[in-house]
Design an enzyme around this catalytic site. Sequence first.
Site, PDB file in Angstrom:
ATOM      1  N   HIS A 278      54.938  65.619  23.568  1.00 36.56           N
ATOM      2  CA  HIS A 278      55.726  65.199  24.727  1.00 36.56           C
ATOM      3  C   HIS A 278      57.170  65.636  24.550  1.00 36.56           C
ATOM      4  O   HIS A 278      57.741  65.483  23.482  1.00 36.56           O
ATOM      5  CB  HIS A 278      55.654  63.676  24.880  1.00 36.56           C
ATOM      6  CG  HIS A 278      56.102  63.180  26.229  1.00 36.56           C
ATOM      7  ND1 HIS A 278      55.219  62.989  27.277  1.00 36.56           N
ATOM      8  CD2 HIS A 278      57.326  62.858  26.700  1.00 36.56           C
ATOM      9  CE1 HIS A 278      55.898  62.564  28.333  1.00 36.56           C
ATOM     10  NE2 HIS A 278      57.176  62.480  28.018  1.00 36.56           N
TER      11      HIS A 278
ATOM     12  N   ASP B  33      55.301  52.034  34.071  1.00 36.01           N
ATOM     13  CA  ASP B  33      56.263  53.132  33.934  1.00 36.01           C
ATOM     14  C   ASP B  33      56.488  53.848  35.259  1.00 36.01           C
ATOM     15  O   ASP B  33      57.596  54.316  35.533  1.00 36.01           O
ATOM     16  CB  ASP B  33      55.809  54.130  32.864  1.00 36.01           C
ATOM     17  CG  ASP B  33      56.825  55.251  32.707  1.00 36.01           C
ATOM     18  OD1 ASP B  33      57.980  54.950  32.370  1.00 36.01           O
ATOM     19  OD2 ASP B  33      56.483  56.426  32.965  1.00 36.01           O
TER      20      ASP B  33
ATOM     21  N   ARG C 175      64.550  53.981  38.103  1.00 36.92           N
ATOM     22  CA  ARG C 175      65.599  54.523  37.229  1.00 36.92           C
ATOM     23  C   ARG C 175      66.176  55.799  37.801  1.00 36.92           C
ATOM     24  O   ARG C 175      67.378  56.050  37.745  1.00 36.92           O
ATOM     25  CB  ARG C 175      65.021  54.798  35.829  1.00 36.92           C
ATOM     26  CG  ARG C 175      64.795  53.537  35.011  1.00 36.92           C
ATOM     27  CD  ARG C 175      63.939  53.842  33.804  1.00 36.92           C
ATOM     28  NE  ARG C 175      64.570  54.813  32.931  1.00 36.92           N
ATOM     29  CZ  ARG C 175      63.904  55.641  32.119  1.00 36.92           C
ATOM     30  NH1 ARG C 175      62.587  55.600  32.055  1.00 36.92           N
ATOM     31  NH2 ARG C 175      64.552  56.483  31.367  1.00 36.92           N
TER      32      ARG C 175
ATOM     33  N   SER D 286      59.399  54.204  28.075  1.00 33.94           N
ATOM     34  CA  SER D 286      58.738  55.040  29.080  1.00 33.94           C
ATOM     35  C   SER D 286      57.815  56.062  28.409  1.00 33.94           C
ATOM     36  O   SER D 286      56.629  56.171  28.743  1.00 33.94           O
ATOM     37  CB  SER D 286      59.798  55.760  29.922  1.00 33.94           C
ATOM     38  OG  SER D 286      59.234  56.779  30.702  1.00 33.94           O
TER      39      SER D 286
ATOM     40  N   LYS E  20      53.281  55.583  27.516  1.00 33.63           N
ATOM     41  CA  LYS E  20      52.280  56.540  27.991  1.00 33.63           C
ATOM     42  C   LYS E  20      51.517  57.163  26.828  1.00 33.63           C
ATOM     43  O   LYS E  20      50.309  57.373  26.895  1.00 33.63           O
ATOM     44  CB  LYS E  20      52.960  57.632  28.826  1.00 33.63           C
ATOM     45  CG  LYS E  20      53.433  57.109  30.173  1.00 33.63           C
ATOM     46  CD  LYS E  20      54.213  58.154  30.964  1.00 33.63           C
ATOM     47  CE  LYS E  20      55.587  58.381  30.423  1.00 33.63           C
ATOM     48  NZ  LYS E  20      56.529  59.007  31.346  1.00 33.63           N
TER      49      LYS E  20
HETATM   50  N1  URA Z   1      60.267  61.451  30.061  1.00 30.85           N
HETATM   51  C1  URA Z   1      59.624  60.295  30.343  1.00 30.85           C
HETATM   52  O1  URA Z   1      58.422  60.289  30.496  1.00 30.85           O
HETATM   53  N2  URA Z   1      60.337  59.163  30.442  1.00 30.85           N
HETATM   54  C2  URA Z   1      61.670  59.130  30.272  1.00 30.85           C
HETATM   55  O2  URA Z   1      62.257  58.071  30.367  1.00 30.85           O
HETATM   56  C3  URA Z   1      62.321  60.325  29.978  1.00 30.85           C
HETATM   57  C4  URA Z   1      61.597  61.477  29.869  1.00 30.85           C
END
Ligand code: URA
Length: 441
Positions: A88, A167, A174, A189, A193
């Site tokens: 990620h 999220d 946000r 966040s 995930k």
């Molecule tokens: N990527 C995400 O999934 N969440 C964030 O808060 C920032 C980048």
Amino acid sequence: MSEILRLSPCEIIRKKRFGGELNETEIRAFVKGVVDGSFADYQIAALLMAICINGMSERETLALTLEMAKSGDMLDLRGISGVKADKHSTGGVGDTTSLILVPLVACCGVKMAKMSGRGLGFTGGTLDKLESIPGMRIDLSTDEFERQVNEVGCAIIGQTAELAPADKVLYALRDVTGTVDCLPLVVSSILSKKLAAGCDVVVLDVKTGSGAIMDTPEKSRKLAELMVRIGNLSGKRFSAVITDMDQPLGNYIGNALEVEEAIHVLAGRADGDLKTVSLELGAHILRNAGRVQTVRAGVELLEEKIRSGEGLMKLREMIAAQGGDPRVVEDVSLLPKAKAKIDLKADRDGWLAAICTADVGNAAKLLGAGREKKTDELDLSVGVVMHKRIGDRVREGDVLCTLHVGERSDRIGAYNLLKRSLKIGKEPVKKPTLIHEVVEE
Ligand code: URA
Ligand code: CA
């Protein structure tokens, strides 16, 4: 349970407003309220702002992460044999590493079961890029996803609606309340995930610089350390690599354009920073999965998969398995192409000294590569191709970048924004450090 019911949103907001530490019960009530709608959007937004201003302790951040992870389905990938890995990025511009490292790592026998997102703010998203491949499906069911990862070795799909639904709500708020770049909110966040998605090994690419959520190496290091520490508490193996985002990572920015650049890298036709970071991240996955002893050995193995053509063939196989036209890997002209091109030329001699990377991303968005509103339809063909990198010599009249424009593009807005974001200096400058640091347990 009865305890949760007694907690009013207002009490929780006021506690954080005055700098208090929320306990697990209060955090559980908040996340529950986000998902079931009993917290109104303005109450959620108020609490998000209070969190931004007063911060969260590590204990609060952990509790928030776990509650968000549990807010929907927790995927069980035990049906997939072997080590399952995920990667990620905190978000960048021209950041196409997934399309390169997913097939390469899969060629080395580590399963890549990747769930990706769409573009966000000025950053691009892997799902939007994949959709530029004609026919490509990104909405596989969990069963189809498992079957494909078992058979092909990799798949990249969209997060299902049931994965960390808290999220989705928080992120959307946000994005429009100036509360994106807040450490505990970014950590919860991303990690919620990753924990819900069920992989064993996760490598995080934490960006730093003018096109990153965290713009200094210090802030990026704090983010990386906290994510690795909290991630490892879950029993999975997390590590992070802090990489440069002071300029776009690849030279192509835009959806079909980035797929094209990924194909060039996998075909062995392109070197440079995008390839270097992709192989570095892939090598960390191979090392953490026990496939190689050292990151260096991992990089060499991945290089070999480019030389042999196996990486490109694996991308072909993944595209075909997801209903896309696999011929794009041999013939990039099958990808959507922009109607016209406009060159942006240097108006003086010097060196390319700095780039406002976020605005390069914003310029691509003005051309139609990203969304202003959630409902905007993208033009997958448009974007920007950079011809110079920081530290390069520039002569008056040299083409700095080329805009790939479509009918709906704001070409003047994008041109002016790009012109402002590329700074030509009178003195030579050093190239930015590409790989800053590795953060591990
Ligand atoms: N990527 C995400 O999934 N969440 C964030 O808060 C920032 C980048
Ligand atoms: Ca609501």
